[in-house]
Motif scaffolding. Sequence first.
Motif, PDB file in Angstrom:
ATOM      1  N   THR A 104      20.072  -3.390  -0.395  1.00 32.52           N
ATOM      2  CA  THR A 104      20.899  -3.143  -1.579  1.00 32.52           C
ATOM      3  C   THR A 104      22.261  -3.821  -1.470  1.00 32.52           C
ATOM      4  O   THR A 104      22.914  -4.055  -2.477  1.00 32.52           O
ATOM      5  CB  THR A 104      21.097  -1.628  -1.783  1.00 32.52           C
ATOM      6  N   LEU A 105      22.690  -4.129  -0.238  1.00 36.04           N
ATOM      7  CA  LEU A 105      23.968  -4.808  -0.022  1.00 36.04           C
ATOM      8  C   LEU A 105      23.828  -6.318  -0.068  1.00 36.04           C
ATOM      9  O   LEU A 105      24.824  -7.028  -0.206  1.00 36.04           O
ATOM     10  CB  LEU A 105      24.571  -4.385   1.325  1.00 36.04           C
ATOM     11  N   GLY A 106      22.591  -6.814   0.080  1.00 38.86           N
ATOM     12  CA  GLY A 106      22.351  -8.255   0.081  1.00 38.86           C
ATOM     13  C   GLY A 106      21.878  -8.731   1.439  1.00 38.86           C
ATOM     14  O   GLY A 106      22.427  -8.324   2.471  1.00 38.86           O
ATOM     15  N   ILE A 107      20.861  -9.594   1.456  1.00 39.66           N
ATOM     16  CA  ILE A 107      20.301 -10.060   2.723  1.00 39.66           C
ATOM     17  C   ILE A 107      20.388 -11.573   2.897  1.00 39.66           C
ATOM     18  O   ILE A 107      19.962 -12.094   3.923  1.00 39.66           O
ATOM     19  CB  ILE A 107      18.832  -9.611   2.875  1.00 39.66           C
ATOM     20  N   GLN A 108      20.940 -12.277   1.917  1.00 41.88           N
ATOM     21  CA  GLN A 108      21.018 -13.731   2.038  1.00 41.88           C
ATOM     22  C   GLN A 108      21.911 -14.156   3.203  1.00 41.88           C
ATOM     23  O   GLN A 108      21.580 -15.086   3.944  1.00 41.88           O
ATOM     24  CB  GLN A 108      21.515 -14.348   0.727  1.00 41.88           C
ATOM     25  N   GLU A 109      23.039 -13.491   3.388  1.00 41.39           N
ATOM     26  CA  GLU A 109      23.931 -13.861   4.489  1.00 41.39           C
ATOM     27  C   GLU A 109      23.251 -13.663   5.836  1.00 41.39           C
ATOM     28  O   GLU A 109      23.492 -14.417   6.779  1.00 41.39           O
ATOM     29  CB  GLU A 109      25.216 -13.026   4.426  1.00 41.39           C
ATOM     30  N   ILE A 110      22.391 -12.644   5.923  1.00 38.39           N
ATOM     31  CA  ILE A 110      21.675 -12.393   7.170  1.00 38.39           C
ATOM     32  C   ILE A 110      20.590 -13.435   7.380  1.00 38.39           C
ATOM     33  O   ILE A 110      20.362 -13.907   8.492  1.00 38.39           O
ATOM     34  CB  ILE A 110      21.082 -10.975   7.153  1.00 38.39           C
ATOM     35  N   MET A 111      19.916 -13.826   6.296  1.00 40.48           N
ATOM     36  CA  MET A 111      18.836 -14.795   6.398  1.00 40.48           C
ATOM     37  C   MET A 111      19.343 -16.228   6.506  1.00 40.48           C
ATOM     38  O   MET A 111      18.551 -17.156   6.673  1.00 40.48           O
ATOM     39  CB  MET A 111      17.905 -14.666   5.185  1.00 40.48           C
ATOM     40  N   GLU A 112      20.655 -16.409   6.420  1.00 33.90           N
ATOM     41  CA  GLU A 112      21.226 -17.751   6.478  1.00 33.90           C
ATOM     42  C   GLU A 112      20.840 -18.467   7.761  1.00 33.90           C
ATOM     43  O   GLU A 112      20.633 -19.687   7.767  1.00 33.90           O
ATOM     44  CB  GLU A 112      22.751 -17.674   6.363  1.00 33.90           C
ATOM     45  N   ILE A 113      20.710 -17.734   8.851  1.00 32.69           N
ATOM     46  CA  ILE A 113      20.355 -18.355  10.123  1.00 32.69           C
ATOM     47  C   ILE A 113      18.977 -18.997  10.059  1.00 32.69           C
ATOM     48  O   ILE A 113      18.683 -19.966  10.762  1.00 32.69           O
ATOM     49  CB  ILE A 113      20.418 -17.315  11.268  1.00 32.69           C
ATOM     50  N   LEU A 114      18.098 -18.462   9.174  1.00 39.64           N
ATOM     51  CA  LEU A 114      16.768 -19.024   9.038  1.00 39.64           C
ATOM     52  C   LEU A 114      16.814 -20.385   8.353  1.00 39.64           C
ATOM     53  O   LEU A 114      15.914 -21.207   8.529  1.00 39.64           O
ATOM     54  CB  LEU A 114      15.876 -18.072   8.242  1.00 39.64           C
ATOM     55  N   GLU A 115      17.838 -20.631   7.543  1.00 42.33           N
ATOM     56  CA  GLU A 115      18.000 -21.930   6.907  1.00 42.33           C
ATOM     57  C   GLU A 115      18.516 -22.972   7.895  1.00 42.33           C
ATOM     58  O   GLU A 115      18.162 -24.147   7.824  1.00 42.33           O
ATOM     59  CB  GLU A 115      18.984 -21.835   5.736  1.00 42.33           C
ATOM     60  N   ARG A 116      19.363 -22.533   8.816  1.00 39.95           N
ATOM     61  CA  ARG A 116      20.059 -23.467   9.699  1.00 39.95           C
ATOM     62  C   ARG A 116      19.292 -23.766  10.985  1.00 39.95           C
ATOM     63  O   ARG A 116      19.424 -24.851  11.536  1.00 39.95           O
ATOM     64  CB  ARG A 116      21.446 -22.911  10.050  1.00 39.95           C
ATOM     65  N   ASP A 117      18.540 -22.801  11.481  1.00 39.65           N
ATOM     66  CA  ASP A 117      17.847 -22.968  12.755  1.00 39.65           C
ATOM     67  C   ASP A 117      16.408 -23.406  12.501  1.00 39.65           C
ATOM     68  O   ASP A 117      15.602 -22.638  11.960  1.00 39.65           O
ATOM     69  CB  ASP A 117      17.856 -21.652  13.536  1.00 39.65           C
ATOM     70  N   PRO A 118      16.028 -24.646  12.886  1.00 35.10           N
ATOM     71  CA  PRO A 118      14.675 -25.136  12.604  1.00 35.10           C
ATOM     72  C   PRO A 118      13.592 -24.421  13.396  1.00 35.10           C
ATOM     73  O   PRO A 118      12.408 -24.557  13.084  1.00 35.10           O
ATOM     74  CB  PRO A 118      14.753 -26.614  12.997  1.00 35.10           C
ATOM     75  N   LEU A 119      13.972 -23.653  14.430  1.00 34.72           N
ATOM     76  CA  LEU A 119      12.983 -22.953  15.235  1.00 34.72           C
ATOM     77  C   LEU A 119      12.473 -21.691  14.558  1.00 34.72           C
ATOM     78  O   LEU A 119      11.438 -21.153  14.938  1.00 34.72           O
ATOM     79  CB  LEU A 119      13.575 -22.597  16.605  1.00 34.72           C
ATOM     80  N   ASN A 120      13.181 -21.194  13.550  1.00 36.31           N
ATOM     81  CA  ASN A 120      12.748 -19.998  12.850  1.00 36.31           C
ATOM     82  C   ASN A 120      11.620 -20.333  11.873  1.00 36.31           C
ATOM     83  O   ASN A 120      11.703 -21.323  11.144  1.00 36.31           O
ATOM     84  CB  ASN A 120      13.915 -19.363  12.096  1.00 36.31           C
ATOM     85  N   PRO A 121      10.570 -19.513  11.814  1.00 34.08           N
ATOM     86  CA  PRO A 121       9.401 -19.834  10.987  1.00 34.08           C
ATOM     87  C   PRO A 121       9.635 -19.580   9.499  1.00 34.08           C
ATOM     88  O   PRO A 121      10.088 -18.498   9.124  1.00 34.08           O
ATOM     89  CB  PRO A 121       8.324 -18.888  11.533  1.00 34.08           C
ATOM     90  N   PRO A 122       9.330 -20.543   8.627  1.00 31.95           N
ATOM     91  CA  PRO A 122       9.475 -20.326   7.182  1.00 31.95           C
ATOM     92  C   PRO A 122       8.303 -19.579   6.572  1.00 31.95           C
ATOM     93  O   PRO A 122       8.318 -19.268   5.397  1.00 31.95           O
ATOM     94  CB  PRO A 122       9.554 -21.758   6.638  1.00 31.95           C
ATOM     95  N   LEU A 123       7.260 -19.288   7.362  1.00 31.67           N
ATOM     96  CA  LEU A 123       6.064 -18.644   6.839  1.00 31.67           C
ATOM     97  C   LEU A 123       6.019 -17.149   7.118  1.00 31.67           C
ATOM     98  O   LEU A 123       5.018 -16.502   6.825  1.00 31.67           O
ATOM     99  CB  LEU A 123       4.808 -19.306   7.435  1.00 31.67           C
TER     100      LEU A 123
END
Length: 370
Positions: A104-123
Motif C-alpha cells: 500500500t506504500l509502494g513497491i517500485q523503489e524496492i524493486m528498483e534493484i531488480l532493474e539495475r542488477d542483471p543477476l536478478n531474474p525477470p521471470l
Amino acid sequence: MRKSLIVFITVIGSLFLFSGCWDQKLVEQTGFTLQLGVELSPENKLLLTSCYPAIDAKEKNRDEIITAEAYLLREARNKREATASKVIDGGKIQQLLFSKELATLGIQEIMEILERDPLNPPLSYVVIVDGSPKELLEKAQTFPNKPRVSLYIHQLLVNNINSAYTPETKTYDFFIRYFAPGLDPITPLIRLDTDGIRVLGSALFAGDKLVGTIDTQQTAFLLAMMGQFKKTELFFAPVAPQQAESIKKGLSLTNVQSRRKIRVTIENDRPVVDLALAFTASLVEYRRDGLDQPPAQEQIEEGLARQIKKACLEIIRYTQEIGSDPIGIGDLVRAKYPDYWQQVDWRTAYREAVVNLSVKMDLLQYGAIH
C-alpha cells in the motif's frame, strides 16, 4: 616439421576455446534463493526473508530460512550473509512476496534493484501476501501433506493462473505495466491459512501502490475484460426459480472461454468505452427438468449473460473508484487520442469514463445424457 606445427597450433587454439568455467559456483556451497519475502519490520525497516533448499540436510524437503532487516534491500541482502550457512545466490528466485501493508506504500523503489542488477531474474512471480511473508514461509514448512514450500507455492500459482483465478504477473510484466502510461499492474493475492496457503484473487495497483483487491471469480471476469481470459470453470446463482426443497442452488459451467472486443472514443471530452464479451461454455451442474426444451436453454443463457454483465460493471466501477486501470483503457486513449491525453489528468478522466458493456453467453453443451 609441418605436421608438428599444425598439432602445436591446434593445441594452443584449444586452450582459448576450452578455457573452462573460471566463474563456476559449487552447488554444495551455494544457497539458491527460491522465495524472497519483503515486509516492514516493527522498527519500520525492510524485513527481508530468504528461503532456499537445504540440500545436504538430513530431513527431506527441508528449507533454510534466513532473515535480515535494513533500510536498503541490498543492505539487508548483505546482512543475511552473516547468518547463512552458504553463499546466497538470488539468480533463481521464483517468487517475490510483498506484504499487503508494504504494497500500500509502494513497491517500485524496492524493486528498483531488480532493474539495475542483471543477476536478478525477470521471470519471478510478483505476489502480494495478506499478512507476513516471513510467517507464511516459516509456517509452510510445517504442513505435513504439502511439498517443499518453493514447489508448493509455484504449483499453487500455476494452477490458479491456468484457471483464470489469479493473474500471471512476473517481474517484467509488473515493470511494463508500471512504466506504461494508462496501464496499471495487477498481481496474485495469497494468504496463509491453518491448513495451507490460499489464493484469494488479485491485488490491484495504481502505479506501484496497492489500492484494492478482488476475489477469484471477479479476477476471471477482469481477465476477460483485459483480453487475458483462460479456459476455466465458473459458478453462478440460480437463473430461474428453483424448488425450495432442493439442496443444490445455482449452476456451474466448465470449459468457459471468452473473446473480447474493445473500442475507445472521446465524446463531449469524456472517454467512452464500448466493450463486448462473448462467452462459450458447457453446463455441467444444474437442475435437470426442462433442459431439453430450447426456451429453457435460452433462458439460462440470457440469465448468465445478465449476471456476468452485472459483475463486470461492478468491477469496472470499483476500479474507477480506486483509480486503478488494469484493463488499459488509458493506454488505448493515449495511442488513439494523443492530443486529448496530453490535455487531461488521466486519473481524473478515468473515473469519469463511460463504459458500455455487452455480454453474450453461448452454452455449447448441456450434458452428455439427454
